[in-house]
Design a protein around this motif. Sequence first.
Motif, PDB file in Angstrom:
ATOM      1  N   GLY A  10       0.762  -1.174   0.065  1.00  0.00           N
ATOM      2  CA  GLY A  10       0.060   0.048   0.045  1.00  0.00           C
ATOM      3  C   GLY A  10       0.890   1.343  -0.034  1.00  0.00           C
ATOM      4  O   GLY A  10       2.014   1.077  -0.052  1.00  0.00           O
ATOM      5  N   TYR A  13       1.903   1.177   3.977  1.00  0.00           N
ATOM      6  CA  TYR A  13       1.638   0.010   4.608  1.00  0.00           C
ATOM      7  C   TYR A  13       2.098  -1.061   3.895  1.00  0.00           C
ATOM      8  O   TYR A  13       2.145  -1.198   2.503  1.00  0.00           O
ATOM      9  CB  TYR A  13       0.297  -0.129   5.183  1.00  0.00           C
ATOM     10  CG  TYR A  13      -0.834  -0.336   4.271  1.00  0.00           C
ATOM     11  CD1 TYR A  13      -1.425   0.737   3.733  1.00  0.00           C
ATOM     12  CD2 TYR A  13      -1.015  -1.745   3.707  1.00  0.00           C
ATOM     13  CE1 TYR A  13      -2.329   0.521   2.613  1.00  0.00           C
ATOM     14  CE2 TYR A  13      -2.071  -1.980   2.755  1.00  0.00           C
ATOM     15  CZ  TYR A  13      -2.826  -0.938   2.328  1.00  0.00           C
ATOM     16  OH  TYR A  13      -3.580  -1.144   1.340  1.00  0.00           O
ATOM     17  N   CYS A  14       2.303  -2.362   4.379  1.00  0.00           N
ATOM     18  CA  CYS A  14       2.433  -3.544   3.552  1.00  0.00           C
ATOM     19  C   CYS A  14       1.714  -4.619   4.432  1.00  0.00           C
ATOM     20  O   CYS A  14       2.010  -4.682   5.492  1.00  0.00           O
ATOM     21  CB  CYS A  14       3.799  -3.742   3.220  1.00  0.00           C
ATOM     22  SG  CYS A  14       4.138  -5.360   2.243  1.00  0.00           S
ATOM     23  N   VAL A  15       0.869  -5.524   3.645  1.00  0.00           N
ATOM     24  CA  VAL A  15       0.185  -6.746   4.322  1.00  0.00           C
ATOM     25  C   VAL A  15       0.939  -7.822   4.003  1.00  0.00           C
ATOM     26  O   VAL A  15       1.070  -7.976   2.595  1.00  0.00           O
ATOM     27  CB  VAL A  15      -1.270  -6.656   4.032  1.00  0.00           C
ATOM     28  CG1 VAL A  15      -1.972  -7.728   4.557  1.00  0.00           C
ATOM     29  CG2 VAL A  15      -1.799  -5.466   4.637  1.00  0.00           C
ATOM     30  N   SER A 164      -6.934   1.060   1.207  1.00  0.00           N
ATOM     31  CA  SER A 164      -6.387   1.487   2.732  1.00  0.00           C
ATOM     32  C   SER A 164      -5.981   0.383   3.342  1.00  0.00           C
ATOM     33  O   SER A 164      -6.173  -0.869   2.864  1.00  0.00           O
ATOM     34  CB  SER A 164      -7.582   2.224   3.538  1.00  0.00           C
ATOM     35  OG  SER A 164      -8.559   1.300   3.848  1.00  0.00           O
ATOM     36  N   GLU A 165      -5.518   0.443   4.608  1.00  0.00           N
ATOM     37  CA  GLU A 165      -4.889  -0.721   5.316  1.00  0.00           C
ATOM     38  C   GLU A 165      -5.972  -1.860   5.529  1.00  0.00           C
ATOM     39  O   GLU A 165      -5.647  -2.572   5.176  1.00  0.00           O
ATOM     40  CB  GLU A 165      -4.187  -0.325   6.503  1.00  0.00           C
ATOM     41  CG  GLU A 165      -3.200  -1.196   7.223  1.00  0.00           C
ATOM     42  CD  GLU A 165      -2.791  -0.773   8.305  1.00  0.00           C
ATOM     43  OE1 GLU A 165      -2.042   0.287   8.154  1.00  0.00           O
ATOM     44  OE2 GLU A 165      -2.871  -1.342   9.512  1.00  0.00           O
ATOM     45  N   SER A 166      -7.184  -1.189   6.034  1.00  0.00           N
ATOM     46  CA  SER A 166      -7.867  -2.211   6.408  1.00  0.00           C
ATOM     47  C   SER A 166      -8.642  -2.790   5.022  1.00  0.00           C
ATOM     48  O   SER A 166      -9.084  -3.999   5.346  1.00  0.00           O
ATOM     49  CB  SER A 166      -8.996  -1.434   7.358  1.00  0.00           C
ATOM     50  OG  SER A 166      -9.456  -0.070   6.870  1.00  0.00           O
ATOM     51  N   VAL A 194       1.063  -6.672   9.216  1.00  0.00           N
ATOM     52  CA  VAL A 194       0.860  -5.706   8.737  1.00  0.00           C
ATOM     53  C   VAL A 194       2.096  -4.461   9.138  1.00  0.00           C
ATOM     54  O   VAL A 194       2.321  -4.413  10.417  1.00  0.00           O
ATOM     55  CB  VAL A 194      -0.268  -4.935   9.218  1.00  0.00           C
ATOM     56  CG1 VAL A 194      -0.647  -3.424   8.563  1.00  0.00           C
ATOM     57  CG2 VAL A 194      -1.633  -5.892   9.104  1.00  0.00           C
ATOM     58  N   ASN A 196       3.458  -0.960   8.984  1.00  0.00           N
ATOM     59  CA  ASN A 196       3.587   0.533   8.483  1.00  0.00           C
ATOM     60  C   ASN A 196       4.730   1.275   9.455  1.00  0.00           C
ATOM     61  O   ASN A 196       5.312   0.860  10.186  1.00  0.00           O
ATOM     62  CB  ASN A 196       2.036   0.874   8.958  1.00  0.00           C
ATOM     63  CG  ASN A 196       1.366   0.693  10.206  1.00  0.00           C
ATOM     64  OD1 ASN A 196       2.163   0.473  11.019  1.00  0.00           O
ATOM     65  ND2 ASN A 196       0.069   0.225  10.351  1.00  0.00           N
TER      66      ASN A 196
END
Lengths: 210, 276
Positions: A10, A13-15, A164-166, A194, A196
């Motif tokens: 993202g 962030y990264c998932v 978005s992250e969610s 996650v 960030n």
Amino acid sequence: MCRTCVAIAGADYCVIAADTRMSTGYSILTRDYSKIIQLADKSVMASSGFQADVRALQKVLAARHLIYQHQHNKQMSCPAMAQLLSNTLYYKRFFPYYAFNVLGGLDSEGKGCVFTYDAVGSYERVGYSAQGSGSTLITPFLDNQLKSPSPLLLPAKDAVTPLSESEAIDLVKTCFASATERDIYTGDKLEILVLNASGIRREYMELRKD
Amino acid sequence: MFRNQYDTDVTTWSPAGRLFQVEYAMEAVKQGSAAIGLRSKTHVVLACVNKASSELSSHQKKIFKVDDHIGVSIAGLTADGRVLSRYMRNECINYSYTYESPLPVGRLVVQLADKAQVCTQRSWKRPYGVGLLVGGLDESGAHLYYNCPSGNYFEYQAFAIGSRSQAAKTYLERKFEGFTESSRENLIKDALFALRETLQGEKLTSSTCTIAVVGVGEAFHILDQETVQSLINEFEIVGEEPPADEATVPDQGGVAEPGPADQGTPTDQGVTPMDV
């Protein structure tokens, strides 16, 4: 080929997610084995494939990271770790690590980055990736949902998703829930990491156990 | 002692049964700037004097982190020390790769000593010109070892090496009996006082010394300048004279209690870019 790993990058962030089932043939060896390892401050690797090779690879990278820290007095950046992983895999080009890796993290600008590998180190920075037995089920779905960072688009666009992250986390959960339905090697529990700016967070979700 | 016909080669014995080259190597250690180590039951503190060759240059790095549980401070030829630290780091990494556990300090020290011994028995090599104070923690507790260029090693409660170390040793001899039960803060304070002895009048500030700590629940790390300066200020307030008068009753138990000043918030890492 066992297990499934997914990563999505993202804007900040990264998932990274992987299921926790370990299986051989038609049997389950354990329902609770983590395939995700944090290699550095901002680099996390998830691997599918032969777990002994995965574990050996993790150890080699961890040791190399320690050496880097001694020499440079700082943590390795995610792109640096990506190159190191590639070199480590190619080093065993003629007796490869049977590991299919996905490296996720934050680059030096704080943007999410995902690198996807084959068993001998060929890698590419992408906006999202899936590896493992469920990858064939998940990748087309991600191509559809995450249009912009798709590597299939021409001209090449920004490699991070505007989600978005969610939203990204929900997407990952949906992917695994669906993959679990059809892939026998995927299931039991989903581990999500996650990354960030404020650090690392772990989440778990139950998956079907059959 | 100097300049005789048996001292050209490290592989030549003197008639009195001495290897002069090895002894000369130990002289090199005495010429280096001071390094001090102290240990309690749960912590080891390493301290050293920062000697810069001129006002314009930075000082040499004399304390090295070897692993989370081991650190080393050196005196003598710092280049030799750097190379040996790299060796120690590699040994620790390889050991924990193979055994998934930290290398016990005693083992590392033996390996180091054996490595030093090799150089005393090869005609094409020279002894390492560096003394190492190895401080670390393992299952059997906190340890402080001194490794000689001769290949000998000794375990100590407290020790000082390098130039003017005798002054520090005198101070430590007076106080060492209390070290086992000492708290982390008192141990650091004693290190600072011992260090001050070696400075012989020069001002003790955070730029002239480096302190490192390892302990139960505390990975080896070098204290940053601000922390050291605030500790110096805190302790020097007590008085200039050697603290024979102090009623420094060591705190109860050597349990690691992180001092509030030390933990976290080392605000500017790059304050003096030439410092470690």
